[in-house]
Scaffold this motif. Sequence first.
Motif, mmCIF file in Angstrom:
data_model
loop_
_atom_site.group_PDB
_atom_site.id
_atom_site.type_symbol
_atom_site.label_atom_id
_atom_site.label_comp_id
_atom_site.label_asym_id
_atom_site.label_seq_id
_atom_site.Cartn_x
_atom_site.Cartn_y
_atom_site.Cartn_z
ATOM 1 N N GLY A 8 0.812 -1.209 0.000
ATOM 2 C CA GLY A 8 0.000 0.000 0.000
ATOM 3 C C GLY A 8 0.844 1.256 0.000
ATOM 4 O O GLY A 8 0.510 2.245 -0.659
ATOM 5 N N TYR A 9 1.932 1.240 0.749
ATOM 6 C CA TYR A 9 2.870 2.374 0.778
ATOM 7 C C TYR A 9 3.373 2.687 -0.624
ATOM 8 O O TYR A 9 3.363 3.837 -1.067
ATOM 9 C CB TYR A 9 4.027 2.025 1.719
ATOM 10 N N ASN A 10 3.780 1.656 -1.342
ATOM 11 C CA ASN A 10 4.315 1.875 -2.686
ATOM 12 C C ASN A 10 3.241 2.338 -3.662
ATOM 13 O O ASN A 10 3.508 3.151 -4.554
ATOM 14 C CB ASN A 10 4.977 0.590 -3.192
ATOM 15 N N LYS A 11 2.020 1.830 -3.518
ATOM 16 C CA LYS A 11 0.939 2.275 -4.397
ATOM 17 C C LYS A 11 0.617 3.752 -4.181
ATOM 18 O O LYS A 11 0.373 4.489 -5.136
ATOM 19 C CB LYS A 11 -0.317 1.432 -4.164
ATOM 20 N N LEU A 12 0.588 4.174 -2.922
ATOM 21 C CA LEU A 12 0.258 5.575 -2.632
ATOM 22 C C LEU A 12 1.305 6.539 -3.164
ATOM 23 O O LEU A 12 1.001 7.709 -3.429
ATOM 24 C CB LEU A 12 0.069 5.769 -1.128
ATOM 25 N N LYS A 13 2.534 6.069 -3.319
ATOM 26 C CA LYS A 13 3.567 6.962 -3.861
ATOM 27 C C LYS A 13 3.210 7.451 -5.256
ATOM 28 O O LYS A 13 3.660 8.509 -5.683
ATOM 29 C CB LYS A 13 4.923 6.252 -3.874
ATOM 30 N N ALA A 14 2.370 6.677 -5.980
ATOM 31 C CA ALA A 14 1.937 7.103 -7.311
ATOM 32 C C ALA A 14 1.011 8.310 -7.249
ATOM 33 O O ALA A 14 0.770 8.965 -8.266
ATOM 34 C CB ALA A 14 1.243 5.948 -8.026
ATOM 35 N N CYS A 15 0.472 8.597 -6.054
ATOM 36 C CA CYS A 15 -0.421 9.758 -5.886
ATOM 37 C C CYS A 15 0.356 11.032 -5.578
ATOM 38 O O CYS A 15 -0.253 12.097 -5.398
ATOM 39 C CB CYS A 15 -1.418 9.495 -4.767
#
Length: 461
Positions: free
Chosen positions: A140-147
């Motif tokens: 989830g941490y890595n996915k949110l970095k795309a935001c």
Amino acid sequence: MDEPKVWQPQPGPQEKAIRASFVPELFFGGARGGGKTSFLMGDFASDVQKYGSNWRGIILRRSYPELDEVVEEGKRVLYPAFPGTEYKVGVHEFRIPHATGTVTLRLRHMESEADADNYQGQSFSWIAFDELPNWPSLGGYNKLKACLRSAAGIENLRVRATGNPGGVGHQPVKQYFIDAGPPETIIEDEQSKIPRMWIRSLVTDNKILLENDPGYIDRLKSVGDPELVRAWLEGDWSVSLGAYFTNWTPKIAIPSFEIPDHWPLFGGLDYGESSPTSFGLYTVDYDGHIYRLCEYYVAGATASTHAYEIARMIASNPYTGGRSPSQIFADPSMWVKRRLTEVVNQSPADVFSAQGLPLTKANNDRITGWRVINDLLAQEKFHCFTEWNDNMMKFMPSLPRSKTNPEDLDTKNEHDHCADELRYAVMHLYQPSRQRPSRNQNPFFGNNVLDKVPVKRKRRA
């Protein structure tokens, strides 16, 4: 009544973390009481005046109840710094007035990695994870970095995270931040090239807390569990907090050596398709020492791909001469047939057999299996070849004990595939005794290559 003071970072780690706004990813943490949530609020506040309404932030915790402390800390830091700031309970966000418009800081929860998809399409200039080790992985941490996206004129877009040793995500956080380099040193990620850093915080750095609560450290010391004290008081990331395999040590990793032809080869296999498939190639010497020679650990592939790659790995192993294992012990669920086409009806075990890897149904007794592994570790009879078993060496030390059944591993853990595969393999070493063979006889009996009584020989170094 005295006017509330505008927040200032405390000298030491907290001040260093605030000054490191140029580092895209920063983890601030260690001991309990180190001023972590206060740092997050101060870090967001530091660029409110500069960027105004273009400065948009979000703080995430794993559940909404955990956000209560964040709300209170936000009021303590933001209200005095920006008069007129409001916390809107219904939408869970702080709204800060500014000449360019309203600055927003959202407080949200993200229970699982799948919940991160709810934020795709949104954009933030500042993202924070409070208590990052509470998540089981960094997915989830890595996915949110795309935001993390830039608005006009904004520099220093950044992700901030805090946390203590322990928690279900202890190992991923330790690997990504702590093990990557010394504290206060910029590390450049080999894949993304995004610089990151971690800064250690200790309770002794939080002078305000200790002045207001002089007995705090004594209460931490009184928890009883030495590992917990080290984690909470010293911020020691090497602890095995709540770990099941407490006898696991770095000494398990040993240099590789050539395996004698008369040592048997066998395998353990925990099968997955979307989740990882874990395979280990093993041998055992005449003193009962077990060696894990190499591993295959891949997610997101079909049975045929897994079987092909495992067979290729076995054939190319430089320490066994490419010998095949006599038996591979696998999860009994692999024998469940699935219709692939109108005419093909196969199980994963059928696919492996077609690739020249016949499987044997493993004993799936979890509790006994864990006891066997712990017994091997206690006797220092389990070894892994260095550099050939990265995932096992990474995940096994911190696999957590079940909170509801202390005899079992936590079944919700995402990184137990190596443990299951090892359990399948070693359970079949413990067979009823047979008459000792002469030195001229094959020391293995029957169809089970592991059904043996070892003849004592000198173990290779």
